[in-house]
Design a protein around this motif. Structure first.
Motif, mmCIF file in Angstrom:
data_model
loop_
_atom_site.group_PDB
_atom_site.id
_atom_site.type_symbol
_atom_site.label_atom_id
_atom_site.label_comp_id
_atom_site.label_asym_id
_atom_site.label_seq_id
_atom_site.Cartn_x
_atom_site.Cartn_y
_atom_site.Cartn_z
ATOM 1 N N GLN A 60 0.886 -1.171 0.088
ATOM 2 C CA GLN A 60 0.149 -0.121 -0.027
ATOM 3 C C GLN A 60 0.612 1.281 0.110
ATOM 4 N N SER A 61 2.060 1.278 0.591
ATOM 5 C CA SER A 61 2.885 2.267 0.803
ATOM 6 C C SER A 61 3.414 2.758 -0.646
ATOM 7 N N GLU A 62 3.872 1.656 -1.210
ATOM 8 C CA GLU A 62 4.316 1.913 -2.873
ATOM 9 C C GLU A 62 3.012 2.320 -3.877
ATOM 10 N N LYS A 63 1.943 2.005 -3.610
ATOM 11 C CA LYS A 63 0.821 2.593 -4.176
ATOM 12 C C LYS A 63 0.542 4.150 -3.819
ATOM 13 N N ASN A 64 0.801 4.576 -2.707
ATOM 14 C CA ASN A 64 0.633 5.645 -2.022
ATOM 15 C C ASN A 64 1.688 6.578 -2.688
ATOM 16 N N LYS A 65 2.861 6.246 -2.790
ATOM 17 C CA LYS A 65 4.112 6.783 -3.068
ATOM 18 C C LYS A 65 3.790 7.189 -4.660
ATOM 19 N N ALA A 66 3.498 6.262 -5.376
ATOM 20 C CA ALA A 66 3.140 6.417 -6.773
ATOM 21 C C ALA A 66 2.125 7.844 -7.018
ATOM 22 N N VAL A 67 1.001 7.537 -6.082
ATOM 23 C CA VAL A 67 0.037 8.790 -6.089
ATOM 24 C C VAL A 67 0.664 10.127 -5.993
ATOM 25 N N TRP A 68 1.207 9.949 -4.799
ATOM 26 C CA TRP A 68 2.107 11.226 -4.263
ATOM 27 C C TRP A 68 3.141 11.834 -5.419
ATOM 28 N N SER A 220 -5.557 0.707 7.124
ATOM 29 C CA SER A 220 -6.844 1.373 6.742
ATOM 30 C C SER A 220 -6.650 2.624 6.466
ATOM 31 N N GLN A 221 -5.838 3.283 7.100
ATOM 32 C CA GLN A 221 -5.539 4.602 6.955
ATOM 33 C C GLN A 221 -4.835 5.105 5.896
ATOM 34 N N LYS A 222 -3.962 4.197 5.386
ATOM 35 C CA LYS A 222 -3.236 4.095 4.276
ATOM 36 C C LYS A 222 -3.946 4.101 2.956
ATOM 37 N N VAL A 223 -5.047 3.183 3.059
ATOM 38 C CA VAL A 223 -5.930 2.897 2.001
ATOM 39 C C VAL A 223 -6.893 4.175 1.949
ATOM 40 N N SER A 224 -7.237 4.791 2.949
ATOM 41 C CA SER A 224 -7.954 6.036 2.950
ATOM 42 C C SER A 224 -7.305 7.140 2.191
ATOM 43 N N ILE A 225 -6.218 7.330 2.698
ATOM 44 C CA ILE A 225 -5.217 8.400 2.150
ATOM 45 C C ILE A 225 -5.277 7.963 0.473
ATOM 46 N N TYR A 226 -4.925 6.733 0.246
ATOM 47 C CA TYR A 226 -4.867 6.559 -1.188
ATOM 48 C C TYR A 226 -6.172 6.800 -1.994
ATOM 49 N N GLU A 227 -7.205 6.682 -1.511
ATOM 50 C CA GLU A 227 -8.739 6.741 -1.882
ATOM 51 C C GLU A 227 -8.950 8.399 -2.094
ATOM 52 N N ALA A 228 -8.640 9.093 -1.052
ATOM 53 C CA ALA A 228 -8.688 10.411 -1.110
ATOM 54 C C ALA A 228 -7.778 11.201 -2.163
ATOM 55 N N LEU A 229 -6.634 10.653 -2.438
ATOM 56 C CA LEU A 229 -6.019 11.266 -3.451
ATOM 57 C C LEU A 229 -6.227 11.054 -5.037
ATOM 58 N N GLN A 230 -7.100 10.030 -5.001
ATOM 59 C CA GLN A 230 -7.527 9.702 -6.264
ATOM 60 C C GLN A 230 -8.173 10.725 -7.075
#
Length: 230
Positions: A60-68, A220-230
């Motif tokens: 999930q961290s890798e997915k979030n990093k890609a979005v950031w 769960s928080q990482k997933v929420s951040i990822y979804e918010a940034l989409q």
């Protein structure tokens, strides 16, 4: 004579064999070890769950990093590293400027013209140092500044979640240390034949459950951040 000798040898052999059996039966049963205890097996199950959570967190961290990175403008890592190194190098100069600025304010209030002039000269010299260091990488600095500007709004949006995640991460570190301490205590007690090993191991189990709960919450928080940034 031969028959007597044979009987004697046979009797001796049987006695030796019987003695061997008796000695074998007298040997204490070897302790299978605390790793075979129900408590330790439960702890191992929790540790496996923890490893699975670690893998999920990493993915999930890798997915979030890609979005950031996308929101930042996909600034090359080498550009970011160049600017980061320069800023780290200039940090002492900036810290000195803060102190000089505070001194300058006090000097102005005291109307100490000589000190004011000296402090202004030092500040100007430091400013020139900063300019000289950043001038060759002006383009890289501009890219990083633009990237930070792009992140300003999304960062503000997910700040509450990130703050809660940070608090959970700090708590998880403390709980993890508690697990290690309880486990070490249990091992030592078991080695010394102290029945207190069970309570220590149960404490490690309880802490491990708490650690896994925290990791699940962080995921769960990482997933929420990822979804918010989409």
């Amino acid at each position: 004579m031969k028959k007597l000798l044979s009987v004697s040898l046979l009797t001796t052999g049987l006695l030796a064999s019987s003695a061997g059996i008796i000695h074998a039966e007298e040997k204490p049963v070897k302790d299978p070890g605390w790793k075979q205890t129900a408590e330790f097996q439960q702890l191992q199950t929790l540790q496996e769950q923890s490893k699975q959570l670690n893998s999920q967190l990493k993915a999930q961290s890798e997915k979030n990093k890609a979005v950031w990175d996308s929101l930042r403008g996909n600034i090359p890592q080498e550009v970011r590293d160049t600017v980061k190194a320069a800023m780290a190098e200039l940090k002492p100069v900036r810290e000195e400027n803060k102190a000089l600025t505070a001194e300058l304010k006090a000097a102005k209030q005291a109307k100490d013209k000589e000190k004011i002039a000296s402090l202004k000269a030092q500040l100007e010299a430091n400013h020139q140092k900063i300019e000289a260091r950043l001038a060759p990488i002006a383009n890289e600095v501009a890219q990083v500044k633009e990237g930070r500007q792009n992140l300003k709004e999304p960062l503000a949006e997910v700040k509450p979640i990130r703050d809660a995640k940070k608090a959970n991460r700090e708590q998880a570190k403390q709980v993890k240390q508690g697990v290690h301490a309880a486990l070490a205590s249990a091992k030592e007690a078991y080695k010394n034949g102290d029945p207190a090993w069970q309570s220590s191991l149960n404490e490690a189990i309880d802490l491990m459950k708490q650690l896994n709960d925290l990791k699940s919450e962080i995921l769960s928080q990482k997933v929420s951040i990822y979804e918010a940034l989409q």
